[in-house]
Design an enzyme around this catalytic site. Sequence first.
Site, PDB file in Angstrom:
ATOM      1  N   CYS A 344       0.837  -1.205   0.000  1.00 48.00           N
ATOM      2  CA  CYS A 344       0.000   0.000   0.000  1.00 48.00           C
ATOM      3  C   CYS A 344       0.869   1.252   0.000  1.00 48.00           C
ATOM      4  O   CYS A 344       1.430   1.608   1.050  1.00 48.00           O
ATOM      5  CB  CYS A 344      -0.925  -0.009   1.216  1.00 48.00           C
ATOM      6  N   CYS A 347      -0.260   4.034   2.625  1.00 46.45           N
ATOM      7  CA  CYS A 347       0.024   3.820   4.047  1.00 46.45           C
ATOM      8  C   CYS A 347       1.509   3.866   4.348  1.00 46.45           C
ATOM      9  O   CYS A 347       1.938   4.467   5.334  1.00 46.45           O
ATOM     10  CB  CYS A 347      -0.528   2.464   4.488  1.00 46.45           C
ATOM     11  N   ASP A 348       2.294   3.188   3.513  1.00 48.64           N
ATOM     12  CA  ASP A 348       3.695   2.958   3.851  1.00 48.64           C
ATOM     13  C   ASP A 348       4.677   3.869   3.127  1.00 48.64           C
ATOM     14  O   ASP A 348       5.861   3.897   3.477  1.00 48.64           O
ATOM     15  CB  ASP A 348       4.047   1.496   3.556  1.00 48.64           C
TER      16      ASP A 348
END
Length: 518
Positions: A344, A347-348
């Site tokens: 992702c 998110c990361d």
Amino acid sequence: MLDDATKSQVKQYFERIQEHVNIVLYDGEHEKRKDLEEFLNDVVGLSDKISLEISEEKKTGVSFVLQNKNGDTGIQFSGIPMGHEFTSFILAILQSGGNPIKLEEGMLSAISNIDADLEFETYISLDCHNCPEVVQTLNSFALVNPKIKNNMIDGALFPDLVKEKNIQGVPAVYLNGKRFLSGKAEASAIFDKILEIHPANLTKSKDEGNKPQVIYDVTVIGGGPAGVTAAVYTARKGLKTLVIADRLGGQVKDTMGIENIISIPYTTGPELSNTLASQLNTNGIQKKENVRVQKIEDGKHKFIHLNTGEVIETKTIILSTGAKWRELNVPGEKEFVGKGVAYCPHCDGPFFKGKDVAVVGGGNSGVEAALDLSGIVKSVTIVEFGDKLNADQVLLDKVGSTKNIQTITKAQTTEIRTNSEAVTGLTYKNRDTNSLDTISLDGVFVQIGLVPNSSFVKDLVSTNKFGEIMVDEKCRTNIEGVFACGDVTNTPYKQIIIAMGEGAKAAISAFEYLLHAA
């Protein structure tokens, strides 16, 4: 800290608080201490059923716990729960104050029976849209079992801990000091993983005398666009309908921008997921969320066994379980998820600020990921197996004008290189020369398509070599009374709008089947 509009909205939510909630802020020094105090004072000022207590016990300076009439709830926040975690904080107050926990009764019963001390630490980023589901699930478990505790930790405020644990992806969850899980996880997956370690008593099966009390006309398994459409259509036909889903929205929930649904110029995955949930409620459709189907018994009526031990009896089934991210299955991938391997970019991505990363996959999802990351990282290398990138031209044009994106085609990824702590590079085979080349990298984002979520019915219905459920033009499987639709099937072109159409088709087919079977 909170603007007037937010205060007004939260104040309305807090009218639902039934019992007093006390926030205990621990002592300690941290550069964000004053910001947290201002934030908590803003929140406490919105309800006379919430109080703030300053404890002399020293911790991080930005750690606080929630207490209710039973004492400590087991819920702790280390950081200022804003961003995506603001919802987790508000929900924790409401549930601590007596509002119902919206998880299946069988799941909560099993969790409450666990006789072991479970202390979770959940490292999050306030920008992560997958983190709240994990935080909220573990908070709920803490509320039903006093032996369970969960501490949400904002990694941005504790960089030393993040470095010490080599966390490069969120959510990252530790149980009693050991890594428990990394990355996105639904409540059903967390529940299963806990029970693997600490088994608990589950609801008796139908064979043990717990025969289902309700017989459904249609049970839809899956809560994405196809499943919700199918459920709405069957409900509007007057059929008693149940939806079983590990999470409403499915894969769509992870999509940030959606611009190709006709009549809706632009929306996001979370927004569309909320709309789908609203339509289920509007049509009075019963739901079982955050649970997973373990097996299905065929017969004149079908019996669906859930991971909570509950058994559902239904006349027909519509399978719409969608798909999940495909893995590379190369050395270094699974071992370093959350330590340099990610799926992702939203998110990361922030963990790789100023670093060199690769995106494996040159389709729309891969190219979109590269573009998202390009504004954060030092450089992005798109590694594509085929002869060229296979994305929409508008995306390819953006790639061509983005200076820190480069592309390698005809490249088969063979290994993610690592040392004992982190990702160091990616090795690929040049498909023209068969030579092996290695790129030095700090992270790898995998974006190579989807795998159908059909493993739980592989012994029930026919699937093709890709694992897709085989259906005919009316969404019928090879088993009478079992239908399938959406990305889990062999229907070509995995698109939201196509999944919705197939969902409607499966619903009408199920209605026709019941009409003739009556």
